[in-house]
Write a protein that holds these residues in place. Structure first.
Motif, PDB file in Angstrom:
ATOM      1  N   UNK A 151       0.838  -1.198   0.000  1.00 27.46           N
ATOM      2  CA  UNK A 151       0.000   0.000   0.000  1.00 27.46           C
ATOM      3  C   UNK A 151       0.877   1.254   0.000  1.00 27.46           C
ATOM      4  N   UNK A 152       1.988   1.205   0.746  1.00 24.32           N
ATOM      5  CA  UNK A 152       2.916   2.343   0.760  1.00 24.32           C
ATOM      6  C   UNK A 152       3.573   2.550  -0.597  1.00 24.32           C
ATOM      7  N   UNK A 153       3.689   1.457  -1.379  1.00 22.78           N
ATOM      8  CA  UNK A 153       4.288   1.548  -2.712  1.00 22.78           C
ATOM      9  C   UNK A 153       3.273   1.958  -3.782  1.00 22.78           C
ATOM     10  N   UNK A 154       2.005   2.154  -3.373  1.00 23.55           N
ATOM     11  CA  UNK A 154       1.025   2.670  -4.332  1.00 23.55           C
ATOM     12  C   UNK A 154      -0.104   1.757  -4.710  1.00 23.55           C
ATOM     13  N   UNK A 155      -0.128   0.510  -4.190  1.00 26.56           N
ATOM     14  CA  UNK A 155      -1.227  -0.390  -4.513  1.00 26.56           C
ATOM     15  C   UNK A 155      -2.373  -0.110  -3.543  1.00 26.56           C
ATOM     16  N   UNK A 156      -3.338   0.706  -3.997  1.00 28.34           N
ATOM     17  CA  UNK A 156      -4.432   1.134  -3.131  1.00 28.34           C
ATOM     18  C   UNK A 156      -5.379  -0.012  -2.777  1.00 28.34           C
ATOM     19  N   UNK A 157      -5.332  -1.098  -3.513  1.00 32.79           N
ATOM     20  CA  UNK A 157      -6.220  -2.230  -3.243  1.00 32.79           C
ATOM     21  C   UNK A 157      -5.544  -3.296  -2.390  1.00 32.79           C
ATOM     22  N   UNK A 158      -4.381  -2.991  -1.864  1.00 33.49           N
ATOM     23  CA  UNK A 158      -3.661  -3.966  -1.035  1.00 33.49           C
ATOM     24  C   UNK A 158      -4.269  -3.975   0.364  1.00 33.49           C
ATOM     25  N   UNK A 159      -5.349  -4.721   0.530  1.00 35.01           N
ATOM     26  CA  UNK A 159      -5.994  -4.853   1.824  1.00 35.01           C
ATOM     27  C   UNK A 159      -6.629  -6.238   1.925  1.00 35.01           C
ATOM     28  N   UNK A 160      -6.922  -6.639   3.155  1.00 30.16           N
ATOM     29  CA  UNK A 160      -7.620  -7.901   3.421  1.00 30.16           C
ATOM     30  C   UNK A 160      -9.045  -7.536   3.808  1.00 30.16           C
ATOM     31  N   UNK A 161     -10.012  -7.911   2.990  1.00 31.05           N
ATOM     32  CA  UNK A 161     -11.392  -7.521   3.265  1.00 31.05           C
ATOM     33  C   UNK A 161     -12.086  -8.478   4.239  1.00 31.05           C
ATOM     34  N   UNK A 162     -11.612  -9.725   4.315  1.00 34.68           N
ATOM     35  CA  UNK A 162     -12.241 -10.684   5.231  1.00 34.68           C
ATOM     36  C   UNK A 162     -11.306 -11.860   5.493  1.00 34.68           C
ATOM     37  N   UNK A 163     -11.364 -12.374   6.712  1.00 34.91           N
ATOM     38  CA  UNK A 163     -10.618 -13.575   7.096  1.00 34.91           C
ATOM     39  C   UNK A 163     -11.621 -14.609   7.585  1.00 34.91           C
ATOM     40  N   UNK A 164     -11.643 -15.766   6.952  1.00 37.50           N
ATOM     41  CA  UNK A 164     -12.604 -16.810   7.299  1.00 37.50           C
ATOM     42  C   UNK A 164     -11.842 -18.042   7.783  1.00 37.50           C
ATOM     43  N   UNK A 165     -12.051 -18.396   9.047  1.00 39.48           N
ATOM     44  CA  UNK A 165     -11.429 -19.598   9.607  1.00 39.48           C
ATOM     45  C   UNK A 165     -12.178 -20.832   9.103  1.00 39.48           C
ATOM     46  N   UNK A 166     -11.438 -21.805   8.624  1.00 38.06           N
ATOM     47  CA  UNK A 166     -11.994 -23.065   8.174  1.00 38.06           C
ATOM     48  C   UNK A 166     -11.396 -24.196   9.003  1.00 38.06           C
ATOM     49  N   UNK A 167     -12.092 -25.329   9.052  1.00 38.22           N
ATOM     50  CA  UNK A 167     -11.565 -26.482   9.779  1.00 38.22           C
ATOM     51  C   UNK A 167     -10.230 -26.924   9.201  1.00 38.22           C
ATOM     52  N   UNK A 168     -10.118 -26.848   7.872  1.00 40.66           N
ATOM     53  CA  UNK A 168      -8.908 -27.318   7.205  1.00 40.66           C
ATOM     54  C   UNK A 168      -7.869 -26.222   6.982  1.00 40.66           C
ATOM     55  N   UNK A 169      -8.132 -24.987   7.470  1.00 46.07           N
ATOM     56  CA  UNK A 169      -7.162 -23.908   7.293  1.00 46.07           C
ATOM     57  C   UNK A 169      -7.802 -22.551   7.476  1.00 46.07           C
ATOM     58  N   UNK A 170      -7.416 -21.594   6.650  1.00 43.65           N
ATOM     59  CA  UNK A 170      -7.963 -20.240   6.721  1.00 43.65           C
ATOM     60  C   UNK A 170      -8.014 -19.654   5.313  1.00 43.65           C
ATOM     61  N   UNK A 171      -9.068 -18.873   5.046  1.00 43.72           N
ATOM     62  CA  UNK A 171      -9.233 -18.205   3.750  1.00 43.72           C
ATOM     63  C   UNK A 171      -9.088 -16.704   3.943  1.00 43.72           C
ATOM     64  N   UNK A 172      -8.254 -16.076   3.120  1.00 45.40           N
ATOM     65  CA  UNK A 172      -8.058 -14.629   3.140  1.00 45.40           C
ATOM     66  C   UNK A 172      -8.654 -14.034   1.870  1.00 45.40           C
ATOM     67  N   UNK A 173      -9.620 -13.114   2.021  1.00 48.61           N
ATOM     68  CA  UNK A 173     -10.216 -12.435   0.881  1.00 48.61           C
ATOM     69  C   UNK A 173      -9.439 -11.134   0.655  1.00 48.61           C
ATOM     70  N   UNK A 174      -8.795 -11.032  -0.520  1.00 47.39           N
ATOM     71  CA  UNK A 174      -7.813  -9.984  -0.779  1.00 47.39           C
ATOM     72  C   UNK A 174      -8.321  -8.977  -1.821  1.00 47.39           C
ATOM     73  N   UNK A 175      -8.032  -7.695  -1.569  1.00 49.56           N
ATOM     74  CA  UNK A 175      -8.460  -6.661  -2.505  1.00 49.56           C
ATOM     75  C   UNK A 175      -7.654  -6.624  -3.779  1.00 49.56           C
ATOM     76  N   UNK A 176      -6.398  -7.028  -3.738  1.00 56.54           N
ATOM     77  CA  UNK A 176      -5.501  -6.934  -4.892  1.00 56.54           C
ATOM     78  C   UNK A 176      -4.993  -8.308  -5.313  1.00 56.54           C
ATOM     79  N   UNK A 177      -5.142  -8.608  -6.586  1.00 52.35           N
ATOM     80  CA  UNK A 177      -4.657  -9.888  -7.114  1.00 52.35           C
ATOM     81  C   UNK A 177      -3.128  -9.947  -7.078  1.00 52.35           C
TER      82      UNK A 177
END
Length: 354
Positions: A170-196
């Protein structure tokens, strides 16, 4: 000295500035120009500043106000040796008064000018914060582990890596560099990311530190301006074996010391060093963990073997004497019981003997 008559005011002077005298020239010369009122848009959530059709992270609100004045302040192109002084003054949280003083040299003459403007601040939401609060995401990072579930420690470390990477990008200019949601799963964790692109960087950092690998799977979600829009699922697979695990691989009993791009360990049978990769270890059998080591009594020491009490049956059993073994009969030593026998350990190899 020959004097010249100013054609405008009729005064005599020793040189002309263009076609008039010095006083007539500077009477109409504008060293600086500054609008009486400036409007500035600032994100109420993150403090970003809307500058030249894009949101930028400038600093605190006073820095934003000064940046807006600097960008708007016009200085005549004939001015040289320019010095600018800006003095901001807060009137209300939404209004600043800024006085500008400029010293310069114009046609070899020192010139001073002053101007003042009112900066009015409009609080709104930037593109990043609007999308983040709306749950926008371009990618999902699914953190899993091969043949097991990720530990809480691994999941926490992955999330720390993701957050630190987002801050950096984000400091380098990627305005979409954020985590919009974190979902805990039994088999791990899912991170929903703003920037591909930021998501791909996170996957590289996680697998570089913790080992394993990742793959990408794009899904078409629509079109915009005639172009296909995709969301990408990044599947991260952490290594099957972690530091502290004991495995049986190609007939050898190995204590895993570190696991990343390379897997390093030590043979519990002869103390030799072991180096491999997570890919090569597919099919290896986990037979224990150093956290399960226990203390047992060393009965006696033979030439190449030692007699110890089985920690479960309390029967005397003979096992191979480790290299650099220096315990005395009657003392307690750490051992690990596995389906392939009991192995004597050094105290430095185990987190805590039970």
């Amino acid at each position: 000295m020959n004097f010249i008559t100013c054609p405008r005011c009729g005064k005599e002077c020793y040189r002309l500035f263009g076609s008039v005298c010095k006083d007539c020239f500077f009477e109409t010369f504008k060293l600086i120009e500054l609008p009486h009122v400036l409007h500035v848009r600032i994100c109420s959530a993150c403090g970003a500043y809307f500058h030249r059709s894009r949101w930028e992270d400038i600093g605190n609100i006073e820095d934003v106000v000064l940046k807006a004045v600097e960008d708007t302040l016009f200085i005549h192109n004939e001015a040289g040796d320019v010095e600018v002084y800006l003095e901001p003054r807060e009137i209300t949280p939404y209004i600043y008064r800024v006085r500008a003083e400029v010293d310069a040299v114009v046609r070899e003459e020192p010139v001073h000018a002053e101007a003042e403007t009112e900066v009015r601040i409009q609080r709104t939401a930037c593109d990043m914060c609007s999308r983040e609060s709306g749950g926008y995401f371009e990618a999902i990072i699914q953190i899993r582990a091969a043949g097991r579930f990720p530990t809480e420690e691994e999941k926490k470390r992955c999330m720390v890596i993701a957050r630190e990477s987002m801050d950096s990008m984000r400091k380098k200019g990627d305005r979409l560099a954020f985590i919009s949601e974190i979902v805990e799963q039994k088999e791990g964790v899912d991170l929903y990311m703003g920037s591909m692109n930021a998501s791909r960087q996170v996957c590289r950092l996680i697998t570089s530190e913790l080992g394993g690998n990742f793959s990408e799977s794009p899904t078409l979600v629509g079109m915009k301006d005639g172009k296909n829009l995709y969301r990408v699922t990044f599947s991260v697979r952490l290594p099957e074996f972690r530091p502290g695990d004991v495995i049986r691989f190609r007939g050898k009993i190995i204590h895993i010391k570190s696991s990343g791009k390379k897997v390093n360990g030590t043979s519990l049978e002869d103390g030799s060093r072991f180096i491999s990769t997570p890919e090569e270890l597919k099919g290896a059998e986990k037979i224990g963990n150093m956290g399960n080591a226990v203390l047992t009594v060393l009965v006696s020491i033979e030439d190449n073997a030692i007699l110890v009490l089985d920690p479960e049956t309390y029967e005397t059993v003979a096992i191979k004497k480790p290299m650099s073994f220096n315990a005395e009969s009657g003392s307690e030593i750490p051992v690990l019981k596995t389906p392939y026998g009991i192995f004597a350990l050094s105290h430095s190899e185990i987190p805590q003997a039970k």
